[in-house]
Design an enzyme around this catalytic site. Structure first.
Site, PDB file in Angstrom:
ATOM      1  N   ASN A 170      52.822  43.140  53.890  1.00  0.00           N
ATOM      2  CA  ASN A 170      53.177  41.770  54.259  1.00  0.00           C
ATOM      3  C   ASN A 170      51.876  40.978  54.373  1.00  0.00           C
ATOM      4  O   ASN A 170      51.151  41.105  55.348  1.00  0.00           O
ATOM      5  CB  ASN A 170      53.928  41.802  55.597  1.00  0.00           C
ATOM      6  N   LYS A 209      51.475  37.880  54.745  1.00  0.00           N
ATOM      7  CA  LYS A 209      51.602  36.704  55.619  1.00  0.00           C
ATOM      8  C   LYS A 209      50.990  35.464  54.943  1.00  0.00           C
ATOM      9  O   LYS A 209      51.008  35.372  53.716  1.00  0.00           O
ATOM     10  CB  LYS A 209      50.983  37.000  56.989  1.00  0.00           C
ATOM     11  N   HIS A 236      61.197  38.608  60.624  1.00  0.00           N
ATOM     12  CA  HIS A 236      59.910  39.069  61.152  1.00  0.00           C
ATOM     13  C   HIS A 236      59.683  38.413  62.518  1.00  0.00           C
ATOM     14  O   HIS A 236      60.089  37.266  62.739  1.00  0.00           O
ATOM     15  CB  HIS A 236      58.798  38.684  60.176  1.00  0.00           C
ATOM     16  N   GLU A 283      57.240  37.015  63.785  1.00  0.00           N
ATOM     17  CA  GLU A 283      56.560  35.709  63.743  1.00  0.00           C
ATOM     18  C   GLU A 283      57.546  34.601  63.395  1.00  0.00           C
ATOM     19  O   GLU A 283      57.419  33.465  63.863  1.00  0.00           O
ATOM     20  CB  GLU A 283      55.394  35.772  62.732  1.00  0.00           C
ATOM     21  N   GLU A 339      59.208  46.855  64.441  1.00  0.00           N
ATOM     22  CA  GLU A 339      57.872  46.313  64.662  1.00  0.00           C
ATOM     23  C   GLU A 339      57.737  45.832  66.100  1.00  0.00           C
ATOM     24  O   GLU A 339      58.110  44.687  66.417  1.00  0.00           O
ATOM     25  CB  GLU A 339      57.624  45.133  63.714  1.00  0.00           C
ATOM     26  N   GLY A 383      49.299  42.975  64.689  1.00  0.00           N
ATOM     27  CA  GLY A 383      48.036  42.247  64.580  1.00  0.00           C
ATOM     28  C   GLY A 383      47.141  42.387  65.793  1.00  0.00           C
ATOM     29  O   GLY A 383      46.173  41.647  65.937  1.00  0.00           O
ATOM     30  N   SER A 424      50.062  47.209  63.297  1.00  0.00           N
ATOM     31  CA  SER A 424      48.723  47.798  63.237  1.00  0.00           C
ATOM     32  C   SER A 424      48.693  49.175  62.572  1.00  0.00           C
ATOM     33  O   SER A 424      47.977  50.066  63.013  1.00  0.00           O
ATOM     34  CB  SER A 424      48.105  47.855  64.641  1.00  0.00           C
ATOM     35  N   GLY A 456      50.688  44.805  57.724  1.00  0.00           N
ATOM     36  CA  GLY A 456      50.140  43.460  57.684  1.00  0.00           C
ATOM     37  C   GLY A 456      48.671  43.493  57.309  1.00  0.00           C
ATOM     38  O   GLY A 456      48.306  43.582  56.136  1.00  0.00           O
TER      39      GLY A 456
HETATM   40  P1  PGA Z   1      49.907  44.237  61.266  1.00  0.00           P
HETATM   41  O1  PGA Z   1      51.230  43.420  60.916  1.00  0.00           O
HETATM   42  O2  PGA Z   1      49.901  45.474  60.411  1.00  0.00           O
HETATM   43  O3  PGA Z   1      48.769  43.324  60.966  1.00  0.00           O
HETATM   44  O4  PGA Z   1      49.992  44.579  62.729  1.00  0.00           O
HETATM   45  C1  PGA Z   1      52.442  44.087  60.659  1.00  0.00           C
HETATM   46  C2  PGA Z   1      53.530  43.095  60.377  1.00  0.00           C
HETATM   47  O5  PGA Z   1      53.564  42.040  61.007  1.00  0.00           O
HETATM   48  O6  PGA Z   1      54.383  43.338  59.503  1.00  0.00           O
END
Ligand code: PGA
Length: 251
Positions: A9, A11, A94, A96, A166, A172, A212, A233
């Site tokens: 992803n 983003k 997601h 976000e 998640e 993140g 992460s 991500g």
């Molecule tokens: P991240 O994001 O690996 O940067 O933690 C994962 C995601 O939001 O799908």
């Protein structure tokens, strides 16, 4: 046997040149025969990335879509448009999007039906916040999200869906759920899927972990019985770290 599925992803990162360079790097470094692999670039670069992945084993996904098939929905992109330019997947709900754009289980559920009607494989995201985890509400939050987001699906439809667990506090932040914490929730989700769609369908549905995921924690996470892949991500923005996570899924 569930085929592991690793999706990146991206983003709202990169510009056209860097997006094309990254997808080229992924195509060159990833062999996806025993692992399903997809990248989810920003919407405007999907056509550029589609041209690069054409003929490779790397799939293409969008990060969001409209819940309507077509019409007067300014600024939106439909499932049919996404399949038309070569997408096979779409990330839905997601955290976000839930946090910053007001998406709810109900709106995710509408998009889910639109995605299936448009022949996309939806990756439906669920996950608890830190506050919810610390107040002992994780299981309730996950149950509400899974039931609400997947409401009304037939067992046949459910069998084509991917779920991504998640934990919001791990996205993140560099904080990963421990393999035990993740597996506990994945097993709970599989149990819920069994109640909703029957044991056979629940056994077939892939449940990705996201939050992460990095090359150095991927083997342990992906080694858990109910973790069938990862939604990546930050570590998907470098071809080598993404390829290392794909390699971990083969191990
Ligand atoms: P991240 O994001 O690996 O940067 O933690 C994962 C995601 O939001 O799908």
């Amino acid at each position: 046997m569930r085929k592991p599925f690793i999706a990146g992803n991206w983003k709202m990162n990169l510009l056209r040149d860097s997006a094309v360079a990254l997808v080229k790097g992924v195509v060159d470094s990833v062999q996806g025969d025993d692992v399903e692999v997809a990248v989810c670039p920003p919407a405007v670069y999907l056509p550029d990335c589609a041209a690069v992945i054409s003929g490779s084993s790397v799939g293409l996904g969008a990060q969001n879509m409209c819940d309507q098939a077509e019409g007067a929905y300014t600024g939106e992109v439909s499932a049919a448009m996404l399949t038309d330019i070569g997408c096979s997947y779409v990330i839905l709900g997601h955290s976000e999007r839930r946090q910053y754009y007001g998406e709810t289980d109900e709106s995710v559920n509408k998009k889910l039906f639109a995605a299936l009607a448009g022949k996309l494989v939806p990756i439906v995201c669920v996950g608890e916040t830190l506050q919810e985890r610390e107040s002992g509400k994780t299981a309730d939050v996950i149950a509400t999200q899974v039931k609400g987001s997947l409401a009304g699906l037939s067992s046949e439809q459910a069998a084509t869906v991917v779920v991504a667990y998640e934990p919001v506090w791990a996205i993140g932040t560099g904080k990963t759920a421990s393999p035990e914490q993740a597996e506990e929730v994945h097993a709970q989700i599989r149990g819920l899927l069994g109640e909703l769609f029957g044991a056979d369908v629940a056994e077939a549905i892939r449940i990705q972990y996201g939050g992460s995921v990095k090359p150095d924690n991927a083997v342990e996470l992906l080694g858990q019985a109910n973790i069938d892949g990862a939604l990546v991500g930050g570590a998907s923005l470098k071809a080598d770290s993404f390829a290392a996570i794909v390699a971990a899924a083969k191990a």
